[in-house]
Scaffold this active site. Structure first.
Site, PDB file in Angstrom:
ATOM      1  CD  GLU A  83     -22.400 -88.616 -29.444  1.00 61.27           C
ATOM      2  OE1 GLU A  83     -21.470 -88.919 -28.706  1.00 61.27           O
ATOM      3  OE2 GLU A  83     -22.248 -88.066 -30.551  1.00 61.27           O
ATOM      4  CG  ASP A  91     -58.880 -61.518 -32.570  1.00 58.27           C
ATOM      5  OD1 ASP A  91     -59.189 -60.707 -33.456  1.00 58.27           O
ATOM      6  OD2 ASP A  91     -59.704 -62.047 -31.811  1.00 58.27           O
ATOM      7  CG  ASP A 111     -60.212 -65.078 -27.842  1.00 59.54           C
ATOM      8  OD1 ASP A 111     -60.388 -64.585 -28.981  1.00 59.54           O
ATOM      9  OD2 ASP A 111     -60.662 -64.549 -26.805  1.00 59.54           O
ATOM     10  CG  ASP A 120     -58.638 -65.471 -33.798  1.00 59.27           C
ATOM     11  OD1 ASP A 120     -58.546 -64.628 -34.709  1.00 59.27           O
ATOM     12  OD2 ASP A 120     -59.139 -65.223 -32.695  1.00 59.27           O
ATOM     13  CG  ASN A 150     -11.515 -84.036 -30.850  1.00 60.29           C
ATOM     14  OD1 ASN A 150     -10.534 -83.424 -30.450  1.00 60.29           O
ATOM     15  ND2 ASN A 150     -12.487 -84.428 -30.052  1.00 60.29           N
ATOM     16  CG  ASN A 154     -18.282 -88.239 -28.460  1.00 62.71           C
ATOM     17  OD1 ASN A 154     -17.991 -87.095 -28.770  1.00 62.71           O
ATOM     18  ND2 ASN A 154     -19.443 -88.790 -28.768  1.00 62.71           N
ATOM     19  CG  ASP A 171     -21.771 -86.249 -25.891  1.00 60.73           C
ATOM     20  OD1 ASP A 171     -21.601 -85.087 -26.292  1.00 60.73           O
ATOM     21  OD2 ASP A 171     -21.752 -87.244 -26.635  1.00 60.73           O
TER      22      ASP A 171
END
Length: 931
Positions: free
Chosen positions: A364, A406, A674, A678, A742, A767, A771
Site C-alpha cells: 500500500e 535532433d 527543440d 520535433d 507472511n 504492516n 511500511d
C-alpha cells in the site's frame, strides 16, 4: 467515451477551418501515411500557391497589392477565427488530482478502506485512507510545481506584425517589380503605392493580408513571398537545416508527377514562408495564405495536442507489477478465508483476518514510495537546472536505452562558424582569410550569417589591423541571380583590389586564373577539375564552401559594376559549419558508458549531419534518409532502425515513426529536440527532452526541459533516474517477498493452530510499522554497479524473487511457531496472546531486517551500507516493535509482555535468518543476476 471526445474535438476544429485552405485530415497513428507532417490537401494547396505567380495568388485570395480593407479583414477574422495555434491546455486541478490518484493500488486500497469502514474497523480505515491521500497529494503538489515552473518558461518572441492597408477603397493594379528604397523590400511598380502600414497583433492576421517583413521578424503565418530584397530565412525549427535559405518571389518550377510530391518538397519551396520560422536578413512583402491551425505548423501542433499519449515504459511497468501482485492476492486471500473459516468455524473473524491479509499483501505504500522517490529525483534535478514536467519521466530517464536527438540546436550550437580557410588546393591560407575579411568588413549590404562568422573568427586580430590600412572605393551588391558580391578597396591609395566572394559555380564563371602558392596559373579544364575535387572533399565533410577571388584594378576609377566581375583570379575558399556543442562529445561518451545508444534524427542533409556525428564521436555507418523511411512499412522500419544511427532529411513525422518503431522493438526511447519539427516525436517518446530556448510547441510536448546548454546534464539525469528506479524496486522486492512469506506462514499456521496466529489489528499494525520504515527508501544509497546499465520493470523477475526469498522468512516463522508452542507452551486458545506477541515481534524484526539483506546484491553492513535515514528508520521501527508488547500499550493491541528467555532465542533466529538470506542471495545473483 474517448471516441466521442475525439469526434467532438474534430467537430470543433472543422467549425474553425476555412479560408484559402479547405480543412485537412491529420493522420493520428504511425505508419507510412503519418510520415507527412500535413495532409495531401494542405500540401497541394501550398504547392499551388508556390507555382502560381503573385497576381494569381492575390486573385485567389481576393486580395490586392495594398492588402485587405479594414472591413474585409474584420469579416474574415470573425469567420475564420484568430491566428492562434492550438496549444496543449493544462488540466483543470480536479482532473489533474484524479490523474494523480488513479492507479491500480490506490483503487484497491480505496476498496479495502471502504470495506474496513463498513465492518467498523476504523483504525484500518484511517491507516489505509491516509496512505492513499498522502501519495496522491504528494504527486499532485510536486507535478503542479513543475508545471508552473515550465509555464514560466513560455515567452512570446513577437506579438505584432506590420500589415498593409489600402489608403483608398480601390486597390492599386499589380505590375512588374522594381526596386524601392535601399534596405526595404522592393515593391512591384505600384506595389502598395496607395497603401499605408499598421501594426496589428499576430492573432488578428487573416488570409489575404499583405505583411511587411524585415530582419529579426518571426513569420506569423504561412505566406507567399510577393517581393523581396536579400531575404534569408532560418527554417531550422521546421526542417532542422542549420543554414538560412534564400526566398524569392518567383514561382517555383512545375515538375511532372508533382501531385504525389512529399511534404519535404513543400518546405523546400523558395517562395513560401512558414509560421514559426524567422527572417535572418533582408526584407520582403508577403501575402498570408493560412493562419492558426490551418498552417503547416498548425497541422503539426494539432496532431501533437489532439493525440493522447501512449503509456510510457514507466506506466506500463508499474501497471504490470501492480496487476501481478493483485492477481497473487486474489488467489491467496480466498485460501486464507476458507482455511480459517473451516478450521476455526468463525467466518466473521476469518473474513476480517482475510481482509487484513489482503491489506498486508498489497504494497500500500507503493504509490507513496514511488511518488516521494520521483519527487526527490525532481528536486535533485532542479538543482542541476532541469525542470521535470512529468514525474514519471525520471524513471524513464533511468530505463532509457536509446536516446534519439535532433542535430541543430541540440548537438550543435545553432550558429554558423568559420571552420576552414584554404587556398585553391585545400591547404590552410591566412591570405584567403584576410581577403574574405576585407570583403565582409567593407560591404554595406545586410550581412548574413556567413559574413558574421567571418568577422567573428578568432584568428582575425591581424586582419582587423590590416583592414585599417584600406578604404572602400565601391561595392557591387549581392543578388540572387549572380549569387556573389564584390567590394573594391584601396590600400593606402596605391592600388585598387576587387574582392569577390560567393557560390563556387558563379565565381568560377568570372575567373580566368587560379593562384597556386605565389603563382597565378591559367584556369584550364584540368585545373577546374582539381578545384571541384577539393571543394567536393570539403562538401563531403559537411562544410558549406564559399569561393574567394580577386583582381587588381586601376586606381583612377571610383565606380564599378557587375561587368567588372571578370578576369578574376580564384585564390581559395572559406568553409562554414554549425559547430557541435562543447559538451556534446563528452555527453555522448558518458551515455554510451551507461548503456544508452544515441541516434541522430535530423532534417538537415546527410553530409552535414555526418560531419557533426564524427565531431561528437558517433560512428554512424550508412544513413537512412527521409525518402527511405517514406517507402518502408512499419515492419520493415522496425528492422532498419536497429541497423542505423543516423537518419537525415527527415520530415517532422518521419521522426515520430522512427520513435514508434524503436518503442515497438522494446526500447525505452528518449527524444531530445527543440524545433517545431520535433514536437510529434517528443510526444511519442517514453521521455521527451527539450531546452528552454525551444519553440513553444516543443516545450509543451516535452517531459523534461533543460535550462542550461551543457548536455552533461543528460548523464546526470540518467543516473538520477536509475537511482530513483533502484530505490523503488527495493521497496517492491522487499514488500512482495516479505508479504508472500507472511501469507505462506499464515496458511501453515491456520491449518495446524486452533486459533488465529495473529489478530487482524495486530497484522495491520505490523504492516503499518514496516511500511513506516520504508519511508526513508527514497534517501537510500545505491550501489555503483546498479547505475551502469538501464533498469526497467520486469514482472517475471519480481515473481521469481517473491517465490525464492518469501519461503525463507516462512521457514523462520515456522521455527517461531514451534518455539512459542513447544518452549513457551503457548499451545491453547487461552495462551494465544503470548503466541501472537512472540510472532508479532519476530515477524516485524525479520521484515525490517530483510530491508538491509535484499536492498543490495553485496554483503549488507560490510560491502554496502544503507543511507543514514534508512538505518535510523529501521532501528526506530525495530525498537517500537519490541516496545509494544513490553510497554503500557500492550493491552490496547491485545499483546502481552514476553518472558526474558524469549529474547536470546529471538537473536538466534534473526542471525540465522540474516546468514541464510545472504547465502541464498549469492545463489540467486549467480543464477538470475540482480537488476
Amino acid at each position: 467515451m474517448q471516441v466521442l471526445r475525439n469526434l467532438f474535438r474534430a467537430f470543433l476544429r472543422s467549425r474553425r477551418a476555412g479560408g484559402f485552405f479547405q480543412r485537412h485530415h491529420i493522420p493520428t497513428g504511425p505508419g507510412p501515411a503519418s510520415s507527412r507532417a500535413a495532409s495531401p490537401e494542405l500540401t497541394r494547396e501550398l504547392l499551388h500557391a508556390a507555382r502560381s505567380d503573385a497576381r494569381q495568388v492575390l486573385e485567389h485570395l481576393q486580395s490586392g497589392t495594398d492588402g485587405l480593407s479594414h472591413d474585409e479583414a474584420a469579416a474574415r477574422l470573425a469567420r475564420l477565427g484568430p491566428n492562434e495555434v492550438e496549444h496543449e491546455k493544462p488540466l483543470p486541478w480536479w482532473l489533474h488530482l484524479w490523474q494523480c490518484y488513479k492507479n491500480p493500488f490506490n483503487l484497491l486500497l480505496t476498496v479495502l478502506a471502504v470495506v474496513s469502514y463498513l465492518t467498523e474497523d476504523h483504525k484500518a480505515t484511517v491507516v489505509i485512507g491516509s496512505m492513499v491521500v498522502l501519495s496522491t497529494l504528494l504527486r499532485f503538489v510536486q507535478e503542479g510545481r513543475s508545471s508552473r515552473a515550465a509555464a514560466r518558461l513560455q515567452a512570446l518572441v513577437s506579438n505584432r506584425a506590420t500589415v498593409l492597408r489600402p489608403a483608398h477603397m480601390q486597390d492599386s493594379a499589380f505590375a512588374d517589380s522594381t526596386p524601392s528604397e535601399p534596405g526595404e523590400a522592393p515593391r512591384p511598380s505600384g506595389f502598395g503605392a496607395q497603401a499605408r502600414t499598421e501594426e496589428l497583433p499576430l492573432r488578428d492576421l487573416v488570409p489575404g493580408d499583405v505583411i511587411a517583413l524585415s530582419a529579426g521578424d518571426m513569420i506569423p503565418c504561412d505566406c507567399r513571398v510577393l517581393a523581396a530584397k536579400d531575404l534569408f530565412v532560418s527554417q531550422a525549427a521546421m526542417t532542422g537545416e542549420s543554414l538560412p535559405v534564400e526566398k524569392q518571389p518567383a514561382p517555383v518550377a512545375d515538375t511532372p508527377g508533382a501531385a504525389g510530391i512529399s511534404a519535404g518538397s513543400v518546405l523546400d519551396a523558395g517562395n513560401l514562408l512558414f509560421m514559426g520560422t524567422n527572417v535572418v536578413s533582408g526584407s520582403a512583402h508577403a501575402v498570408v495564405l493560412a493562419t492558426g491551425n490551418r498552417t503547416y505548423f498548425g497541422a503539426i501542433a494539432t496532431r501533437v495536442t489532439s493525440t493522447d499519449r501512449a503509456p510510457t515504459a514507466f506506466e506500463s511497468g508499474v501497471n504490470s507489477v501492480s496487476w501481478l501482485l493483485i492477481r497473487f492476492a486474489a488467489v491467496m486471500v480466498p485460501l486464507v478465508l476458507v482455511i480459517n473459516g473451516v478450521t476455526k468455524n468463525d467466518w466473521l473473524e476469518a473474513f476480517l483476518f482475510a481482509l487484513s491479509v489482503a491489506v498486508g499483501l498489497t504494497p500500500e505504500m507503493l504509490p507513496m514510495i514511488v511518488t516521494s522517490t520521483l519527487a526527490k529525483g525532481a528536486v535533485a534535478l532542479s538543482r542541476r537546472k532541469v525542470v521535470v514536467k512529468r514525474l514519471d519521466a525520471i524513471q524513464n530517464f533511468g530505463a532509457m536505452d536509446v536516446l534519439c536527438t535532433d542535430k541543430t540546436g541540440t548537438l550543435t550550437q545553432d550558429r554558423i562558424a568559420l571552420e576552414r580557410h584554404t587556398d585553391v588546393m585545400g591547404h590552410p591560407s591566412d591570405g584567403v582569410l584576410q581577403f574574405a575579411y576585407l570583403n565582409s568588413y567593407w560591404q554595406t549590404g545586410l550581412k548574413n550569417l556567413l559574413d558574421r562568422a567571418v568577422l567573428e573568427h578568432a584568428e582575425l586580430t591581424q586582419s582587423m589591423r590590416m583592414a585599417e590600412d584600406y578604404r572602400k572605393v565601391d561595392e557591387i551588391p549581392f543578388d540572387f541571380q549572380r549569387r556573389r558580391m564584390s567590394v573594391v578597396v584601396a590600400e593606402r591609395n596605391h592600388h585598387h583590389e576587387l574582392i569577390c566572394k560567393g557560390a563556387l559555380e558563379e565565381i568560377l564563371q568570372c575567373c580566368t586564373q587560379m593562384r597556386d602558392g605565389d603563382a597565378d596559373l591559367p584556369l584550364t579544364p584540368e585545373r577546374v577539375a582539381q578545384v571541384l575535387e577539393v571543394t567536393q572533399q570539403l562538401n563531403s565533410e559537411g562544410l558549406r564552401v564559399v569561393a574567394v577571388a580577386m583582381k587588381e584594378v586601376p586606381p583612377g576609377r571610383t565606380a564599378y559594376s557587375v561587368a567588372d566581375e571578370s578576369g578574376l583570379t580564384l585564390i581559395g575558399y572559406v568553409a562554414f559549419l554549425d559547430p557541435p556543442k562543447e559538451s556534446a562529445a563528452a555527453a555522448i561518451a558518458a551515455l554510451h558508458d551507461h548503456g544508452v545508444a544515441v541516434k541522430v534524427l535530423t532534417g538537415d542533409s546527410e553530409l552535414v549531419a555526418r560531419k557533426v556525428c564524427r565531431d561528437v564521436g558517433l560512428d554512424v555507418g550508412d544513413a537512412l534518409l527521409g525518402s527511405d523511411v517514406e517507402a518502408l512499412d512499419d515492419a520493415a522500419l522496425r528492422n532498419e532502425v536497429e541497423r542505423h544511427t543516423l537518419f537525415a532529411k527527415l520530415a517532422p513525422l518521419h521522426k515520430e515513426r522512427i520513435v514508434h518503431a524503436l518503442r515497438a522493438n522494446g526500447h525505452v526511447t528518449g527524444f531530445m529536440g527543440d524545433g517545431i519539427n520535433d514536437a510529434a516525436a517528443l510526444r511519442a517518446a517514453d521521455i521527451g527532452i527539450s531546452v528552454d530556448g525551444a519553440v513553444d510547441i516543443a516545450r509543451e510536448a516535452a517531459d523534461i526541459i533543460l535550462l542550461e546548454k551543457s548536455l552533461m546534464v543528460l548523464e546526470q539525469g540518467v543516473i538520477e533516474g536509475r537511482r530513483t528506479f533502484s530505490n523503488m524496486l527495493k521497496y517492491i522486492r522487499m514488500t512482495a517477498s516479505s508479504n508472500f512469506g507472511n501469507v505462506f506462514s499464515v496458511l501453515i499456521a491456520s491449518a495446524f493452530i486452533p486459533f488465529l496466529p495473529m489478530l487482524p489489528m495486530q497484522l495491520l499494525v505490523q504492516n503499518l510499522l514496516y511500511d513506516v520504515s520504508q519511508i526513508a527508501i527514497p534517501f537510500d544509497n545505491v550501489d555503483e554497479e546498479l547505475l551502469k546499465m538501464p533498469l526497467r520493470w520486469n514482472p517475471a523477475d519480481l515473481g521469481r524473487f517473491m517465490v525464492f526469498f518469501g519461503p525463507i522468512s516462512s521457514l523462520f516463522d515456522v521455527l517461531t511457531f514451534m518455539l512459542m508452542w513447544f518452549v513457551f507452551h503457548a499451545d491453547t486458545p487461552g495462551k494465544q496472546t503470548l503466541f501472537q506477541s512472540g510472532w508479532f515481534v519476530v515477524g516485524l524484526l525479520t521484515q525490517t531486517l530483510v530491508v538491509h539483506m535484499i536492498r543490495t546484491p553485496r554483503i549488507p553492513f560490510v560491502q554496502s551500507r544503507a543511507g543514514w535515514p534508512l538505518m535510523l528508520m529501521t532501528a526506530v521501527v525495530m525498537a517500537v516493535g519490541i516496545f509494544l508488547p513490553m510497554g503500557p500499550l500492550a493491552s490496547w493491541f491485545k499483546l502481552e509482555p514476553l518472558p526474558a528467555g524469549y529474547f536470546p532465542w529471538m537473536i538466534v533466529i534473526l542471525l540465522a535468518y540474516a546468514c541464510l538470506t545472504t547465502l541464498l542471495k549469492r545463489v540467486y545473483v549467480k543464477r538470475y543476476g540482480w537488476q
